[in-house]
Design an enzyme around this catalytic site. Structure first.
Site: not given
Length: 419
Positions: A117, A307
């Site tokens: 990511c 997250d």
């Protein structure tokens, strides 16, 4: 390239079965390199990052057999390559976790510098510094980390400058086969680190302090394979709970782990959700109410998980009141905000804080997933947006959520995958 099309959906209702945790499965699969006999892992989610991990292990010469129903068997009898190449590592940052196991068992490892990511620098220097303290000779050249050790790694007293899940996991695996005692101070305490430690203990490792900030590992000469079940995915669980809260619905997450989600559950209760838990299930009932705005500040476990930050941006976008969300773990982790603004959200970024004024509704739009959790937030936003939302670049989503559209459909959501 696949997309998700999402129409405004009714309040989510029903049961959803939670998959195994990606962030526990990946290090546990890498730990297979440490075992001299067959190692069987169950409850492994069917995800792109898991496939990449299996490809990486095969590329090293390990025999990886998918037994079906989320079970994978790893045999290292013929492991004879010690290089994790760029074409695999670039797609998944967790590939760096092969470094400790390869070095500890075989004394040599070449690992390409990682990709994954695009959320901030996430440097690997903590991994390398810890391994050097254990006697490894490391150089970084031509885009590769090249690590060598003569004989076994040596136990060391390692103080981590900052809390790092990946570095804690890499050093934990390396220390399991080191000569002597290793102490890791300021270790990450995440449930996924605990899961890895419990797996290593099942293989024969001697580890104490599991779940605390100080891990003590008494190195052993060899580890054996075992059968180990990966923990439930707390981030997938949290994502479904937020989706239910935003749609004012009522769902139950089955095969979940409530104990790993206390900070998220507390914030959902602050937002007005009624939450009931059992040993392996969580029920959320919004009772048809609009959520209340909640302030969030991300922090290492047991604090609020980074997250889950993007998903709470969506909850606050539709909540009563104004809230701030502050990101302390990663820089560059508000890439979902411009996309949510395209859908009508009232948000403003000031440094590492997002200020959100709740509004009544969002509007469907074509939006782009930029990373794994950002893409989940856009799907949740689409469930409550007027009209049609199209989420592009969902390969990010497939890295971390198993069968996401089928699971949402099972709860009554209007979500479809299109080519």
């Amino acid at each position: 390239m696949d997309k998700l099309t999402i129409q405004a959906s009714p309040p989510l209702a029903g049961d959803v079965i939670i998959s195994g945790a990606k962030n526990a499965a990946l290090p546990i699969l890498m730990a297979g390199v440490l075992a001299e006999t067959d190692f069987v892992v169950s409850n492994v989610p069917n995800l792109r990052d898991v496939s990449t991990s299996c490809k990486l292990l095969r590329c090293l010469g390990a025999e990886v057999t998918e037994l079906g129903d989320g079970q994978i068997r790893i045999s290292t009898t013929n492991l004879n390559e010690f290089c994790a190449p760029y074409d695999l590592v670039k797609t998944m940052r967790a590939s760096i976790l092969i470094l400790g196991p390869l070095l500890a068992r075989y004394g040599t490892a070449d690992v390409s510098l990682p990709g994954g990511c695009a959320i901030g620098a996430r440097p690997v220097n903590l991994h390398l510094h810890g391994l050097e303290m254990m006697g490894a000779k490391i150089e970084v050249k031509e885009g590769y980390i090249k690590a060598r050790v003569d004989g076994r790694l040596k136990g060391a007293h390692i103080f981590m400058d900052m809390v790092s899940v990946g570095a804690t996991e890499n050093l934990l695996m390396a220390a399991a086969l080191a000569d002597g005692e290793t102490v890791i101070e300021n270790a990450a305490r995440e449930p996924e680190v605990i899961d890895l430690a419990n797996c290593l203990i099942a293989m024969g490792a001697k580890i104490t302090g599991v779940g605390s900030a100080t891990l003590r590992i008494q190195g052993v000469e060899r580890l054996q394979g075992c059968e180990y079940r990966v923990m439930p995915d707390r981030i997938e669980t949290g994502s479904f709970l937020v989706a239910a809260a935003v749609t004012r619905g009522r769902i139950r997450c089955l095969k979940a782990d409530p104990a790993s989600l206390e900070s998220v559950i507390a914030k959902l209760e602050d937002a007005g959700a009624k939450i009931t838990t059992g040993e392996d299930w969580i029920e959320l009932d919004m009772e048809g109410k609009r959520p209340k705005a909640v302030n969030i500040k991300t922090a290492p476990y047991p604090g609020f998980p980074t997250d889950m930050q993007a998903q709470f941006c969506v909850l606050n976008a539709l909540a009563q009141g104004t809230a701030t969300i502050t990101e302390t773990i990663f820089e560059n982790r508000f890439m979902h905000v411009p996309e949510l603004i395209r859908m009508g959200a009232t948000m403003e970024l000031e440094g590492n804080t997002c200020i959100i004024q709740g509004i009544e509704s969002l509007s469907g739009a074509q939006v782009m997933a930029t990373d794994l959790r950002a893409s989940a937030s856009l799907v949740i936003a689409g469930l409550v947006a007027d009209g049609k939302t199209i989420v592009d670049r969902i390969y990010h989503l497939d890295r971390g959520y198993e069968h996401i559209e089928q699971k949402f459909q099972g709860l009554g959501a209007h979500v479809e995958r299109v080519q």
